[in-house]
Scaffold this motif. Structure first.
Motif, mmCIF file in Angstrom:
data_model
loop_
_atom_site.group_PDB
_atom_site.id
_atom_site.type_symbol
_atom_site.label_atom_id
_atom_site.label_comp_id
_atom_site.label_asym_id
_atom_site.label_seq_id
_atom_site.Cartn_x
_atom_site.Cartn_y
_atom_site.Cartn_z
ATOM 1 N N UNK A 1 0.808 -1.226 0.000
ATOM 2 C CA UNK A 1 0.000 0.000 0.000
ATOM 3 C C UNK A 1 0.837 1.271 0.000
ATOM 4 N N UNK A 2 1.852 1.363 0.877
ATOM 5 C CA UNK A 2 2.644 2.589 0.973
ATOM 6 C C UNK A 2 4.012 2.387 0.328
ATOM 7 N N UNK A 3 4.743 3.470 0.161
ATOM 8 C CA UNK A 3 6.088 3.411 -0.419
ATOM 9 C C UNK A 3 7.088 3.165 0.699
ATOM 10 N N UNK A 4 7.673 1.978 0.733
ATOM 11 C CA UNK A 4 8.512 1.555 1.847
ATOM 12 C C UNK A 4 9.915 1.233 1.355
ATOM 13 N N UNK A 5 10.932 1.790 2.023
ATOM 14 C CA UNK A 5 12.311 1.589 1.621
ATOM 15 C C UNK A 5 13.182 1.367 2.855
ATOM 16 N N UNK A 6 14.188 0.524 2.734
ATOM 17 C CA UNK A 6 15.178 0.304 3.782
ATOM 18 C C UNK A 6 16.459 1.022 3.406
ATOM 19 N N UNK A 7 17.000 1.824 4.313
ATOM 20 C CA UNK A 7 18.247 2.548 4.082
ATOM 21 C C UNK A 7 19.192 2.344 5.248
ATOM 22 N N UNK B 1 25.419 7.526 -0.160
ATOM 23 C CA UNK B 1 25.137 7.349 -1.590
ATOM 24 C C UNK B 1 25.544 5.963 -2.062
ATOM 25 N N UNK B 2 24.938 5.526 -3.169
ATOM 26 C CA UNK B 2 25.282 4.227 -3.754
ATOM 27 C C UNK B 2 26.773 4.176 -4.052
ATOM 28 N N UNK B 3 27.396 3.056 -3.731
ATOM 29 C CA UNK B 3 28.821 2.881 -3.959
ATOM 30 C C UNK B 3 29.669 3.160 -2.745
ATOM 31 N N UNK B 4 29.133 3.887 -1.779
ATOM 32 C CA UNK B 4 29.873 4.189 -0.565
ATOM 33 C C UNK B 4 29.848 2.992 0.380
ATOM 34 N N UNK B 5 30.894 2.846 1.168
ATOM 35 C CA UNK B 5 30.957 1.765 2.145
ATOM 36 C C UNK B 5 29.810 1.916 3.149
ATOM 37 N N UNK B 6 29.093 0.852 3.362
ATOM 38 C CA UNK B 6 27.987 0.877 4.302
ATOM 39 C C UNK B 6 26.648 1.225 3.688
ATOM 40 N N UNK B 7 26.622 1.495 2.388
ATOM 41 C CA UNK B 7 25.369 1.820 1.705
ATOM 42 C C UNK B 7 24.407 0.643 1.759
ATOM 43 N N UNK B 8 23.164 0.934 2.113
ATOM 44 C CA UNK B 8 22.111 -0.079 2.138
ATOM 45 C C UNK B 8 20.868 0.521 1.510
ATOM 46 N N UNK B 9 20.268 -0.191 0.597
ATOM 47 C CA UNK B 9 18.956 0.186 0.081
ATOM 48 C C UNK B 9 18.222 -1.050 -0.414
ATOM 49 N N UNK B 10 17.021 -1.223 0.099
ATOM 50 C CA UNK B 10 16.124 -2.271 -0.374
ATOM 51 C C UNK B 10 14.728 -1.687 -0.446
ATOM 52 N N UNK B 11 13.942 -2.181 -1.388
ATOM 53 C CA UNK B 11 12.548 -1.772 -1.500
ATOM 54 C C UNK B 11 11.695 -3.029 -1.521
ATOM 55 N N UNK B 12 10.436 -2.877 -1.178
ATOM 56 C CA UNK B 12 9.512 -4.020 -1.165
ATOM 57 C C UNK B 12 9.206 -4.488 -2.595
#
Length: 272
Positions: free
Chosen positions: A249-255, A261-272
């Motif tokens: 239903x909603x826009x959900x993202x994990x950071x 930013x993408x490419x940096x050490x420790x970067x995390x991004x996931x979406x449903x």
């Protein structure tokens, strides 16, 4: 506020933006562009980067450029100072910093940010001139919306601010955003959720609503127009569980907590 960008206060650079896909006009009186419920989202307030495939909406700092062709939300730290910006405020607007009985600025220790004083109409008017200019800059740069952060600063004010103070300031900011043709998002705090229409909020940007079991409240108030950010390693609710419950239903993202930013050490991004 859980995540904060590190850019100091200053005027944003000009930037253009194409009309975003997948957004809609509201039915209310404000001629602004609303996000579409459930559009895939990325939270890039630490630093902008090329959005992952499928992303249709992003939040970026007001000094960053919007992402062409997407629905862009402009991050503005409206109720606290940015990290490192205290000298500017001390030099230019010392009377707008919230202070304790000894005259020392009251600090959000988690992010090294000083709270701004919204406790009187006169101070709110002065703050609105400053923050209003930033919102104008968001519109000029090509953003479609703004998220004024730290609406919940009254919770960290040692009793010197109330939710009524911040609601009054937020109402002024909403009027400014709408006059600029921008939608405005409520950033956190269910304490003011029941007054969202009165204040003028159009959608929500939430941090860890799944961890605090608040996603349904935001979704109900804003007809699923909710950009929800969860953080890696924070809380007990897994992202898989969050997606299973609210991802349809909603826009959900994990950071990652530092929103790298993408490419940096420790970067995390996931979406449903």
């Amino acid at each position: 506020m859980l995540a904060s960008c590190s850019v100091a206060d200053g005027a944003p650079a000009d930037a253009g933006s194409e009309r975003p896909a997948g957004s809609q006009r509201p039915t209310g009186s404000a001629d602004v562009l609303l996000p579409t419920a459930g559009m895939e989202y990325d939270y890039q307030i630490g630093e902008g980067y090329t959005p992952p495939e499928g992303v249709r909406a992003v939040s970026r700092d007001r000094e960053d450029e919007p992402a062409p062709g997407l629905y862009n939300v402009c991050y503005v730290n409206a109720f606290q100072t940015q990290p490192g910006a205290l000298p500017w405020w001390q030099d230019t607007h010392p009377g707008l910093l919230l202070r304790d009985d000894d005259g020392e600025p009251i600090i959000d220790e988690g992010w090294d940010e000083v709270l701004l004083d919204t406790s009187t109409a006169a101070r709110r008017t002065q703050l609105a001139e400053i923050v209003g200019d930033w919102i104008d800059g968001c519109a000029k740069s090509g953003f479609q919306a703004v998220e004024p952060d730290n609406l919940d600063s009254f919770e960290r004010s040692k009793g010197r601010l109330t939710k009524e103070h911040n609601a009054a300031f937020a109402e002024t900011l909403a009027a400014r955003a709408h006059s600029d043709g921008l939608a405005i998002g409520q950033k956190n705090t269910t304490d003011l959720l029941g007054r969202h229409a009165e204040i003028g909020f159009d959608f929500a940007v939430t941090e860890e609503c799944a961890q605090f079991d608040e996603c349904d409240a935001y979704a109900d108030a804003y007809e699923d127009r909710v950009f929800a950010v969860e953080y890696e390693g924070e809380g007990d609710v897994s992202f898989e569980e969050s997606c299973s419950t609210w991802g349809a239903s909603i826009s959900l993202v994990l950071r990652d907590l530092d929103v790298r930013p993408a490419g940096a050490k420790g970067y995390v991004r996931r979406a449903c």
